[in-house]
Design a protein around this motif. Sequence first.
Motif: not given
Length: 903
Positions: A46-75
């Motif tokens: 991702l290219d981060i265009r604005e300071d943010t602590s929330a990312i919104v994306l599309n995901c259909a209701n019948d898709l079961k999400l497991g673990d999610a993470s974000v890496q930015c620089a070393d964090q």
Amino acid sequence: MSPDSSESTPHDIYRLPTNVKPSHYDVTFWTDLESLEFGGLVAVDLDIREDTSAIVLNCANDLKLGDASVQCADQLQSAQIVADKELGRATLNFIATLPAGSKAQVKIAYSATLRGSMNGYYKSAWQRNGKTEYYGLTQFQPTDARAAVPCWDEPQLKATWTITMISRAETVNISNMAAESEVAYDPTSAPKSDGSLGTLLATLPKKDARWKITKFQETPPISSYLVAFANGPFAHLETKVVMPLSGRTVALRVYATPDIVHQGEFCLEVTAKVLPLYETIFDIEYPLPKLDVLAANDFDMGAMENWGLITGRTAVFLMDPKKADIASRKAIAGTQSHEVAHMWFGNITTMAWWDNLYLNEGFATLMGDIVLSTLFPEWESTSAFVATHVTRAMTLDAKRSSHPIEVECPDANFINQIFDGLSYSKAASVLRMLSEYIGEERFLEGVTLYLKKHLYGNTVTRDLWDGISAASGEVIVHLMNNWITKIGFPLITVTETSTGIHVRQDRYLDNGTPTADENETIWNVPLVILTVDGNGRVHVDKTAILEQREKTIALDTSRTFKLNAGTTSLYRVSYIPERLEKIATEAAKEDSVFSLSDRIGLLYDVSELSKAGLTQVSSLLTLFDIWRNETNYLVWASMLSSFGEIAAAFEENTEISAGLRAFIRNLFGPLVQRLGYEFPEGESVDIVQLRKTAILGAVVGRDEGVTQELRSRFTDYIKTGDKTRIPSDLKKPIFTTAARYGGREEFDALLKIIEDPVNAADRSAAIRAIGSTEDSSLLDELFSYTLTKARDQDVVHFCLGLEANPLARPLLVPFFTNNYEGFRKRFATNSMLKYLVTTCFRGLSTQQAHDDAQEFFKDKDITRYSMALAQALETVRTRIAYIERSHEDLFHWLTKWEERSKL
């Protein structure tokens, strides 16, 4: 709306936030065709265009999400996932803010069941050795990539994709790009591996199965709806072409299940001709290393232009290589020329949002016609375009419930509704009109400028107009704006003066005169006036433009003239009766100055003007009578189509209905007697199709001799299983006659063709024909079969066959209303429901039936089919007025014709 627009609109809720933008997807997932499940891991740069602590994306209701993470620089941060089921989204919340200008990578694990819905990543069924098996494939357009992988599912958010598929070892994996590597994986003996792949492999459903890993090359920047993949027991046919610009060799394949893949030869042949031709036309290299086609047993639309992996129904890609009828060849060539055009117009350069869908579909439709005219001139594709696309466009756009070609699309429900005759046929017809006005060479030069300027980018209408303006020197936006942004098209009324003609434009409606508010638009209309001078030479003035409400044009009305020469412009023409008779008489001459396209356009003008009450329906029947010596099948097919609308409207009036059938027998019967039923080797395409059309017309007229002949041929097939006496081009009339006049034996024989077909064309013909049965118990059985046993993709086609049967048509409404909840759930995520609404309700012809339909839908959520319903009910109102207005005129004309025919 431009993707970077900062203006707030009421529809912003349906669009993703612009605080981040994806640049690359790395998707790794497994498919298990035994458990009918899949799961995977997506990593998105991702290219981060604005300071943010929330990312919104599309995901259909019948898709079961497991673990999610974000890496930015070393964090590295874990994400809290909040689902929005109404909008089909997921919000990933983080503790630490991602700073504007930085790069980040989101990783999300997910799993799901393969749908049976013909969209997203879904299962398709086929039979092997009497057993039902499944394979998986995708259909993402317009908004269903989110049902297979969490993503930014908007066309302007292009990114590159790397796809890795894990599947059972005996299956085949295909995707947009060529495979980069494929290796076996045995989870029982493989060492533990580190990282994401190892974690994913550990989740495979059956540890004792044999698996393989297929990694595909990285795609160019691509919109999510064009991403595609499939997994199954596929076989393929293959050839290669050397591309004219790059000199590269591109591999071409047609995939299908092993039992039917041999029927893909013609599709492969067409692809090999069309792909290099488009590269030459657009002067832009085809950028991918291969182009595949996958013919699917279950498919929502006709076909889909996924970049490098076109998908679609078996009926539009496969045919019996030895016994294919011309209709099947045309369907395959037409579909493939359309879809391959998208590889440039839509895939390399893509509309910014769905309100510009026509930039994709209208242009691909037009280009398909241009290419077919080059490759198969004997098909008369330009005139066929008039009979199909121009007619389809104007029939739909003549309604108050129509919509502009460019129309706001706030949400997914509305987006799905605009895949219609306006985005395809009207858009193509308007673009064709522009091409004819400025010249095809300059038009295509402008298109090339447009594509080159926006390679791998997204565009709006103005971008196309700018390209064509640069090539032509014309101010295209001025000429075309109202054709694209306004609803409807004009009726040009022609009156004659002592010095020429007076022309006036008003919006054309098929049911009533437009009000002042409805008649505000002034189109810039290329009149394309054909005249004949004193020496008999034909002149066509393509420069005459009607840019105001009305004007007078000087010409010699004592000589032959006609507006809209070649039917290249999108308008209807109303002449004084005397002029119409002169034009019709001239058109009937063997050496007429009027082209085939002129004759077709004139016929449909008279047909539609009679429907709207602007001329009498008897004028149309008189035209038929004048043209009874016509030799071109397209004119006869157009006559038959127009006649069908009259017959359907008046079928409950027994006297008129009997008279109409007698008239149609009188027209088509002599053709059958002259042409017979056999198809000699080497016969011209036109004669083949004229014979078929003649026999179809005789069947509509219930000609006794033709009926007996066709029934005997099907009877022989039932007794022997030998189809020798059923030529491919006569399947439709033979099957229809067998169903109409036959009983249980014929019904069961047609069902067997449907359930165990030799080829897709036979199956399609049988599905439409079986609805012609006039046995009430068999009709009941067929409705039950359609409800419980028909494939989802075929339900509407069964209903289309039933709609053509006067005895079955009244039963379609209760069939729909009694099973509404089941249909609503069954077709909850695909396009079938809107087509079902159209097919079941547009055939009504009484005010009470219309009012009952309105009452039924009053408390229903119609957001997924509101336009289809409005158009169907308006069609009913138009028919009611047509019947009331025309029945006396029609009765008197038929009575006089019958008296003349007895002399």
